[in-house]
Design a protein around this motif. Structure first.
Motif: not given
Length: 405
Positions: A266-277, A318-326
């Motif tokens: 859940l944290a990964g999915g939510a944080t991935a929305l921020l990758f582009k901005p 960890i989920g939030a961080g991985y969603s930014l680096v992957q």
């Protein structure tokens, strides 16, 4: 890519090709996770087989082994016969091989079908990532890869929940979940036409890159693959080792693992929305540094003190961080590879990603048994902290992280 730019101003949800590529990305998590809830009942249903215990556990990891072998070849095929054609072939094979476990007579034949499923994952992932590089560029590509991470995280929750329900009815029923990708085929039908439109752009891009130094991109891809494999190897401590850590500190491993990995996704999915901005505003270098720093903090927090709130907080970090680096790994790979070598580049990164999943339990279980969870998790935190510093300082990441015009 002016003609593609006009196409890509449409929102993703109005673009059939984008929808197809997003949904195809979720096959990666469907491949391994879907049958997990059925494993105990599946083992019991083949109790007459003396190897049932080992074979059923290997069914989850089997596709990853095939991906490692097939993905580099799939990359070469994508560059030779076309990425869209390879993608459709991969989806068809995925449906046939994945659903075969619902009716095959024994564990040995089911295992063979799981190995074939890995080949399908290699074909689809390699072609899908390469097509993202062909059909989108710059900020648009970053946005797509961010949404792709969102789709993977949330679809994982859906697939596991659906498989858990079906496993309660019969251990064979979760294999029918693999029939769902049939709905992708209409969405993928127009991608081949768009791929042909992009072909001359890829050709021009290749000539430009070759002029700047032949072979340079291979060295960059090798570095990206090494970073990808290292990251996945350590990240995979969560799904492979967290049940044993929770058991050791007095929590129920079944419900505790479900809650911990649920928070992670859940944290990964939510944080991935921020990758582009974030990548648009600060550059990919800063996003990678932030992602690695979050993962470092997460692993340190989990084992700092055995209380539930810290376990869940660490999993969220960890989920939030991985969603930014992957997605960052694929952004880098697509950016440094020539247009007509994107299939090869995505195949190599895919191989590195799945190799990390296979190596993780083999390499880190021995360390865990010798040292315990605290040294291993703090060690992972130290490695990710070093990666965060390196991401901020490395010239390669700095140059590749600049926003495209």
């Amino acid at each position: 890519m002016l003609h593609l730019h006009r196409m890509s101003v449409r929102p993703f949800w109005l673009d059939a090709a984008a929808i197809g590529l997003l949904l195809t990305a979720t096959l990666k998590i469907m491949a391994n996770a879907t049958i997990s809830p059925a494993l105990p009942a599946l083992e019991a249903s083949f109790a007459q087989d003396p190897h049932a215990g080992h074979l059923t556990r290997f069914l989850v990891a089997a596709p990853s082994l095939t991906v490692i072998c097939v993905a580099p070849v799939a990359g070469l095929l994508a560059d030779r016969i076309g990425k869209a054609r390879l993608l459709v072939a991969g989806v068809v094979l995925f449906v046939l091989a994945g659903s075969a476990g619902a009716y095959l007579p024994d564990l040995q034949s089911i295992l063979l079908s799981r190995l074939a499923l890995g080949a399908a994952v290699a074909l689809t992932m390699t072609a899908q990532v390469a097509l993202v590089g062909d059909l989108f560029e710059g900020s648009r590509r970053n946005a797509f890869l961010g949404w792709q991470t969102v789709a993977i995280n949330f679809s994982g929750l859906i697939f596991i929940s659906l498989a858990g329900f079906l496993a309660g009815l019969s251990p064979r029923l979760p294999f029918l979940v693999y029939l769902l990708p049939v709905i992708l085929l209409p969405f993928l039908s127009g991608i081949r036409r768009q791929e042909r439109k992009a072909a001359h752009v890829a050709s021009d891009d290749t000539r430009t890159r070759q002029g700047s130094g032949k072979g340079t991109w291979l060295g960059a891809i090798a570095a990206i693959c090494a970073l990808t494999m290292s990251t996945v190897t350590l990240f995979f401590l969560m799904p492979s080792q967290i049940p044993f850590y929770l058991l050791g500190i007095g929590f129920d491993p079944a419900s505790g693992t479900a809650a911990t990995l649920g928070v992670l996704m859940l944290a990964g999915g939510a944080t991935a929305l921020l990758f582009k901005p974030l990548s648009d505003r600060f550059g990919l270098t800063v996003v990678l540094a932030a992602g690695f720093a979050a993962m470092a903090a997460g692993f340190a927090v989990i084992v700092s003190y055995p209380v539930w709130v810290l376990v869940l907080s660490g999993a969220g970090l960890i989920g939030a961080g991985y969603s930014l680096v992957q997605p960052g790994f694929f952004v880098l790979a697509l950016k440094v590879a020539p247009g007509n070598r994107r299939g090869s580049a995505s195949g190599l990164v895919t191989t590195a990603m799945f190799a990390g999943q296979v190596v993780s339990p083999l390499l880190l279980t021995t360390w865990l048994e010798a040292s315990g969870f605290q040294p291993v998790f703090f060690g992972a935190a130290g490695v990710f902290a070093a990666f965060a510093i390196g991401a901020a300082a490395t010239t390669l990441f700095g140059s590749c992280g600049k926003a495209e015009a």
